[in-house]
Design a protein around this motif. Structure first.
Motif, short mmCIF file in Angstrom:
data_model
loop_
_atom_site.label_atom_id
_atom_site.label_comp_id
_atom_site.label_asym_id
_atom_site.label_seq_id
_atom_site.Cartn_x
_atom_site.Cartn_y
_atom_site.Cartn_z
N MET A 80 19.29 -67.16 -24.57
CA MET A 80 20.54 -67.40 -25.28
C MET A 80 21.12 -66.05 -25.66
SD MET A 80 19.53 -70.55 -27.79
CE MET A 80 21.18 -70.95 -28.28
N ALA A 81 22.38 -65.86 -25.34
CA ALA A 81 23.06 -64.63 -25.74
C ALA A 81 24.10 -64.99 -26.79
CB ALA A 81 23.72 -63.96 -24.54
N PHE A 82 24.09 -64.27 -27.90
CA PHE A 82 25.04 -64.48 -28.98
C PHE A 82 26.00 -63.29 -29.01
CE2 PHE A 82 21.22 -66.72 -30.17
CZ PHE A 82 21.71 -67.96 -30.54
N VAL A 83 27.29 -63.58 -29.03
CA VAL A 83 28.31 -62.54 -29.07
C VAL A 83 29.21 -62.80 -30.27
CG1 VAL A 83 30.23 -61.47 -27.84
CG2 VAL A 83 28.25 -62.28 -26.56
N ASP A 84 29.31 -61.83 -31.16
CA ASP A 84 30.24 -61.92 -32.29
C ASP A 84 31.53 -61.23 -31.87
OD1 ASP A 84 28.31 -63.16 -33.79
OD2 ASP A 84 27.72 -61.35 -34.87
N VAL A 85 32.62 -62.00 -31.83
CA VAL A 85 33.94 -61.48 -31.46
C VAL A 85 34.76 -61.36 -32.72
CG1 VAL A 85 36.00 -61.89 -30.06
CG2 VAL A 85 33.77 -62.61 -29.21
N ARG A 86 35.42 -60.21 -32.89
CA ARG A 86 36.21 -60.00 -34.11
C ARG A 86 37.62 -59.56 -33.76
NH1 ARG A 86 37.16 -54.69 -34.93
NH2 ARG A 86 35.64 -53.29 -34.03
N ASP A 87 38.52 -59.89 -34.64
CA ASP A 87 39.87 -59.35 -34.61
C ASP A 87 40.22 -59.00 -36.06
OD1 ASP A 87 40.53 -61.78 -35.82
OD2 ASP A 87 41.58 -62.57 -34.09
N ARG A 88 41.47 -58.73 -36.33
CA ARG A 88 41.84 -58.30 -37.67
C ARG A 88 41.70 -59.40 -38.72
NH1 ARG A 88 47.90 -56.64 -37.62
NH2 ARG A 88 47.48 -56.41 -39.82
N TYR A 89 41.47 -60.66 -38.26
CA TYR A 89 41.43 -61.78 -39.17
C TYR A 89 40.01 -62.26 -39.49
CZ TYR A 89 46.27 -61.81 -37.73
OH TYR A 89 47.55 -61.43 -37.45
N GLY A 90 39.02 -61.89 -38.69
CA GLY A 90 37.67 -62.36 -38.96
C GLY A 90 36.75 -62.23 -37.76
N ILE A 91 35.61 -62.92 -37.84
CA ILE A 91 34.57 -62.87 -36.79
C ILE A 91 34.19 -64.30 -36.42
CG2 ILE A 91 32.21 -62.14 -36.23
CD1 ILE A 91 32.53 -59.90 -38.30
N THR A 92 34.05 -64.54 -35.12
CA THR A 92 33.58 -65.83 -34.61
C THR A 92 32.42 -65.59 -33.66
OG1 THR A 92 35.75 -66.86 -34.81
CG2 THR A 92 34.21 -67.91 -33.31
N GLN A 93 31.37 -66.40 -33.79
CA GLN A 93 30.22 -66.28 -32.91
C GLN A 93 30.38 -67.18 -31.69
OE1 GLN A 93 25.98 -65.92 -34.25
NE2 GLN A 93 25.89 -68.02 -33.49
N CYS A 94 29.99 -66.65 -30.53
CA CYS A 94 29.98 -67.42 -29.28
C CYS A 94 28.55 -67.42 -28.76
CB CYS A 94 30.90 -66.77 -28.25
SG CYS A 94 32.59 -66.59 -28.81
N VAL A 95 28.10 -68.56 -28.24
CA VAL A 95 26.73 -68.67 -27.75
C VAL A 95 26.75 -69.01 -26.26
CG1 VAL A 95 26.51 -71.09 -28.51
CG2 VAL A 95 24.48 -69.73 -28.10
N PHE A 96 26.05 -68.19 -25.49
CA PHE A 96 25.93 -68.35 -24.04
C PHE A 96 24.49 -68.74 -23.74
CE2 PHE A 96 29.31 -65.43 -24.86
CZ PHE A 96 30.27 -65.69 -23.90
N ILE A 97 24.30 -69.85 -23.04
CA ILE A 97 22.96 -70.35 -22.74
C ILE A 97 22.67 -70.14 -21.26
CG2 ILE A 97 21.45 -72.37 -22.74
CD1 ILE A 97 23.19 -73.40 -25.09
N ASN A 98 21.49 -69.56 -20.97
CA ASN A 98 21.06 -69.38 -19.58
C ASN A 98 20.41 -70.67 -19.12
OD1 ASN A 98 20.55 -68.15 -17.15
ND2 ASN A 98 18.74 -67.07 -17.86
N GLN A 100 31.83 -57.34 -31.67
CA GLN A 100 31.22 -56.74 -32.86
C GLN A 100 29.74 -56.51 -32.60
OE1 GLN A 100 32.66 -55.82 -35.72
NE2 GLN A 100 30.82 -55.34 -36.86
N LYS A 101 29.08 -57.54 -32.05
CA LYS A 101 27.65 -57.46 -31.78
C LYS A 101 27.32 -58.41 -30.64
CE LYS A 101 24.93 -57.35 -35.38
NZ LYS A 101 24.10 -57.75 -36.53
N SER A 102 26.40 -58.01 -29.79
CA SER A 102 25.93 -58.85 -28.70
C SER A 102 24.41 -58.81 -28.71
CB SER A 102 26.48 -58.35 -27.36
OG SER A 102 26.02 -59.15 -26.31
N ARG A 103 23.76 -59.99 -28.74
CA ARG A 103 22.30 -60.03 -28.78
C ARG A 103 21.79 -61.07 -27.81
NH1 ARG A 103 25.02 -61.34 -32.95
NH2 ARG A 103 24.50 -63.36 -33.75
#
Length: 153
Positions: free
Chosen positions: A74-92, A66-69
């Motif tokens: 730190m990189a934040f990625v919002d992953v979505r499917d038909r049921y909702g959105i979950t945020q994932c956090v990647f740390i360098n 949905q969105k990647s910042r």
């Protein structure tokens, strides 16, 4: 009668997919009043079902980006499917330590930074509690700390 390219309303229902028998949907089993969702090969949970009670679980989700910042290490990625959105956090990782774990973490971070909108990804990792909760989102109390990321498309 002139053909407009639209399906007539009375025929629309016959073309709709049966959601209970569609082989692409996860199978559900009824146990009393409770529905149990069986996981698929691509995920253990959907993007809308993880909550604060799931903290500490190892999960796999799949969906569209949905969105990647990228926020300074730190990189934040919002992953979505038909049921909702979950945020994932990647740390360098910081430092010159060349351990295999830091190298893998750095590769995941670089992959997350390069993700574009609508890319299809599969992310596996541990559910953690968010430090800054988002009350506007049902999954806003948690995020996923990824162990693996796979770009599916």
């Amino acid at each position: 009668e002139h053909f407009t390219g639209l399906i007539k309303p009375e025929r629309r229902a016959s073309h709709a997919r049966d959601t209970e028998t569609d082989p692409r949907r996860p199978k559900r089993r009824e146990m009393g009043d409770q529905k149990i969702k069986l996981s698929t090969g691509y995920r253990t949970h959907n993007c809308g079902e993880l909550r604060i009670g799931d903290v500490g679980k190892e999960v796999t989700i799949s969906g569209w980006v949905q969105k990647s910042r990228d926020k300074r290490g730190m990189a934040f990625v919002d992953v979505r499917d038909r049921y909702g959105i979950t945020q994932c956090v990647f740390i360098n990782p910081i430092g010159d330590d060349a351990s295999p774990e830091k190298k893998a973490q750095s590769e995941r971070y670089e992959t997350a930074k390069s993700l574009g909108r609508e890319w299809v990804v599969q992310i596996s990792g541990k559910v953690i509690e968010r430090s800054q909760k988002n009350k506007d989102r049902p999954t806003g109390d948690i995020e996923i700390a990824p162990a693996t990321i796979v770009v599916l498309n």
